[in-house]
Design a protein around this motif. Structure first.
Motif, mmCIF file in Angstrom:
data_model
loop_
_atom_site.group_PDB
_atom_site.id
_atom_site.type_symbol
_atom_site.label_atom_id
_atom_site.label_comp_id
_atom_site.label_asym_id
_atom_site.label_seq_id
_atom_site.Cartn_x
_atom_site.Cartn_y
_atom_site.Cartn_z
ATOM 1 N N ASN A 261 67.702 -39.103 21.057
ATOM 2 C CA ASN A 261 68.483 -37.867 21.146
ATOM 3 C C ASN A 261 67.611 -36.624 21.120
ATOM 4 N N ASN A 262 66.444 -36.725 21.737
ATOM 5 C CA ASN A 262 65.594 -35.537 21.819
ATOM 6 C C ASN A 262 64.990 -35.149 20.468
ATOM 7 N N ARG A 263 65.043 -36.071 19.510
ATOM 8 C CA ARG A 263 64.473 -35.829 18.190
ATOM 9 C C ARG A 263 63.350 -36.830 17.955
ATOM 10 N N LYS A 264 62.488 -36.531 17.017
ATOM 11 C CA LYS A 264 61.406 -37.452 16.705
ATOM 12 C C LYS A 264 61.021 -37.318 15.241
ATOM 13 N N ALA A 265 60.693 -38.440 14.610
ATOM 14 C CA ALA A 265 60.139 -38.401 13.253
ATOM 15 C C ALA A 265 58.933 -39.316 13.246
ATOM 16 N N GLU A 266 57.885 -38.902 12.583
ATOM 17 C CA GLU A 266 56.657 -39.703 12.615
ATOM 18 C C GLU A 266 55.880 -39.560 11.316
ATOM 19 N N GLN B 53 60.526 -27.509 21.771
ATOM 20 C CA GLN B 53 61.041 -28.158 20.568
ATOM 21 C C GLN B 53 60.478 -27.439 19.351
ATOM 22 N N ARG C 154 53.417 -36.107 7.952
ATOM 23 C CA ARG C 154 54.663 -36.536 8.567
ATOM 24 C C ARG C 154 55.161 -35.423 9.479
ATOM 25 N N SER C 155 55.740 -35.811 10.610
ATOM 26 C CA SER C 155 56.198 -34.767 11.520
ATOM 27 C C SER C 155 57.562 -35.103 12.097
ATOM 28 N N PHE C 156 58.290 -34.058 12.424
ATOM 29 C CA PHE C 156 59.624 -34.180 12.991
ATOM 30 C C PHE C 156 59.739 -33.225 14.167
ATOM 31 N N ASN C 157 60.423 -33.666 15.222
ATOM 32 C CA ASN C 157 60.693 -32.776 16.354
ATOM 33 C C ASN C 157 62.187 -32.564 16.481
ATOM 34 N N LEU C 158 62.553 -31.348 16.792
ATOM 35 C CA LEU C 158 63.950 -30.968 16.851
ATOM 36 C C LEU C 158 64.144 -30.160 18.132
ATOM 37 N N PRO C 159 65.156 -30.479 18.954
ATOM 38 C CA PRO C 159 65.314 -29.736 20.204
ATOM 39 C C PRO C 159 65.823 -28.316 19.957
#
Lengths: 250, 250, 250
Positions: A171-176, C99, C110-115
């Protein structure tokens, strides 16, 4: 003549926490009791995950069994009972009148009886060859799972000679979470090549309950391959879970 | 002229915890206010259990009442209000304009008004003769209740001159707490013969909430007979519950 | 060329708790990013409440933005992510590939991406003139809200030169907290006349979540007039909420 089995454990947490982790995966289970301890090997109902536990005789104060026997029990019943034990109790398991007697001795003497089930199981552990092993603090895995849950219902586990990565996308999101060699949380990383597999989060959440047993675990990974996670307390318990990878649609 | 009543208590927990335990059993209640304190006697709606509370005038810093009066209140409303009190508050109860005024003085002055209900009650306490009395730490009863809940919805209370037993049976399962004379948790056991009665667990769970008042309680038992449990704080509060036995189908 | 924005904060609580309070009011939000910091002004969907936040550039270790930009985000997604930050993490916000990248550096990276969302907002703050201001410990407001909830779904806020009162009435019940000048909880009370307005409790409960930012807040009141509540941490954050009064039916 009935089978004889009687064992007393002074660290009820070992029993309680391992059975609790197993009970999220299995409703019923067949324990093999031998002179070396209590063993359980089983596949979950969905045929996606497998559990392999050895609670060693040396974890018990006394462990008496005449010949190898099998004890089949309802695991959620057993978990409810074991949850009633206190950290300072000594817990006795005993076969009696075709029931399992669980006795907790602390300030009081409390006992529970549980019927034996009439089921058989003979689960073989598949022969797996993992190119990568990662000894890591369980808190890092717990963080990676919780982070990934924000994004989706699966997590990608990825490793190369220098780092271990837990990642979720959707859904266009990412966690890493990326953990490089040298990080205190990463005790040992053995990887020759890059590997990557994707796993359902709900299973990992069940496995990681076993982190109550020990602060470190070993992850075994391959490329688009099953994973294994090992929890061990020396001379006391070995608890492993194997999980099939999810087929990636990427 | 309106009835006068005003009382100030510096240990709001006595009021809060006793009313909280009562409110699980009774929705409305009629308090009798006399110079000796606040009294409540009532049967639960199912006619299975009875509560008998005396919050003594000596538990209050001041306790002023001109003549014996009755105050009928909604107990769940009263509990919601009392839960807002803090341990360090002094709490005032006062009749005013056909309402009960509850005032809490701590860092701030907070007040609540509650309407009086127009109901009457005149519950007689049945005359019961218990052959067995057991003074025991409440934690032992709490354990016995929680253990029994794993197995069923009733608990057998059993005593003889040497021991007190809480036991649940059903579906081929059993849970049992056995406390022998000499155990630190068992302060006093008076029993000439063996007695045994069975009681519904849900009621015992309600009664035992009163364990927040004191760490010891006295159980009164007979053979296939009602039970009584007494919680007492010297010169402050007496709270008893009486419960009808369940007819055993054994 | 894409807009540039990168900021690092060593007190992630400021970000986490302010966004958390805002997310109970707003599902999506447009942040204005300027050299002076991160700003958000928005009306809730019901057009009853307004939020106005300034997270100052000085709250960040580094705060880099080339020109004023707008960043539109789903606030509940952002809150879920920020809740994963630990108090000791340093958190980086960065615009990347259309994003928002949120990076948390602590034991691990730790990383997160958000649209980014494609919405615009240009909320004007109404010009309000409050005759009364009350600087008060947030715990007093929290108590007043919890007390009032027992009685109803609205609270009357009332002030005069000597005292501040939170009161709820309904169904023949009443709850009231009265705080007089001189009380330690009441830091400053500026009022020339008596004022009184009534507000829906559910909104106040949302606003007061911001009490996690600071132990004091300033309330601005008028007579049958909106209210404003200000939470401030010097040189770091200003978070205000404005709420329309409920029309009294008295």
């Amino acid at each position: 003549m009935a089978d004889k089995f009687k064992a007393v454990i002074d660290e009820p947490e070992l029993l309680k926490e391992s059975i609790n982790a197993l009970s999220t995966l299995l409703t019923e289970a067949v324990f093999k009791v031998t002179k070396s301890g209590l063993e359980l090997r089983a596949m979950d109902a969905a045929n996606v995950a497998m559990a392999d536990m050895k609670l060693l005789a040396s974890a018990f104060r006394t462990f008496e069994v005449e010949k190898d026997i099998e004890i089949a029990l309802n695991l959620s019943d057993l978990t409810s009972i074991l949850k009633r034990s206190k950290g300072t109790d000594s817990v006795t398991l005993e076969l009696k009148d075709n029931q399992l007697l669980v006795e907790m001795k602390g300030g009081t003497k409390r006992s529970f009886n549980l019927p034996l089930l009439d089921i058989k199981q003979d689960q073989k552990i598949p022969s797996l060859d993992f190119p990568v092993s990662i000894k890591i603090k369980t808190e890092a895995i717990e963080d990676g799972i919780s982070d990934a849950e924000i994004v989706g219902d699966a997590v990608i586990l990825e490793a190369d000679p220098d780092s271990f990565v837990m990642r979720a996308e959707g859904n266009n999101r990412k966690a890493e979470v990326r953990i490089e060699k040298g990080n205190d949380l990463l005790i040992e990383l053995k990887a020759k090549d890059h590997v990557k597999s994707i796993f359902p989060l709900d299973y990992l959440k069940k496995f990681i309950k076993a982190a109550k047993l020990c602060k470190e675990a070993t992850l075994y990974l391959g490329n688009e391959y099953p994973m294994k996670i090992d929890f061990r307390v020396l001379d006391k318990i070995q608890l492993s879970f194997i999980l099939a990878p999810r087929i990636e649609s990427e």
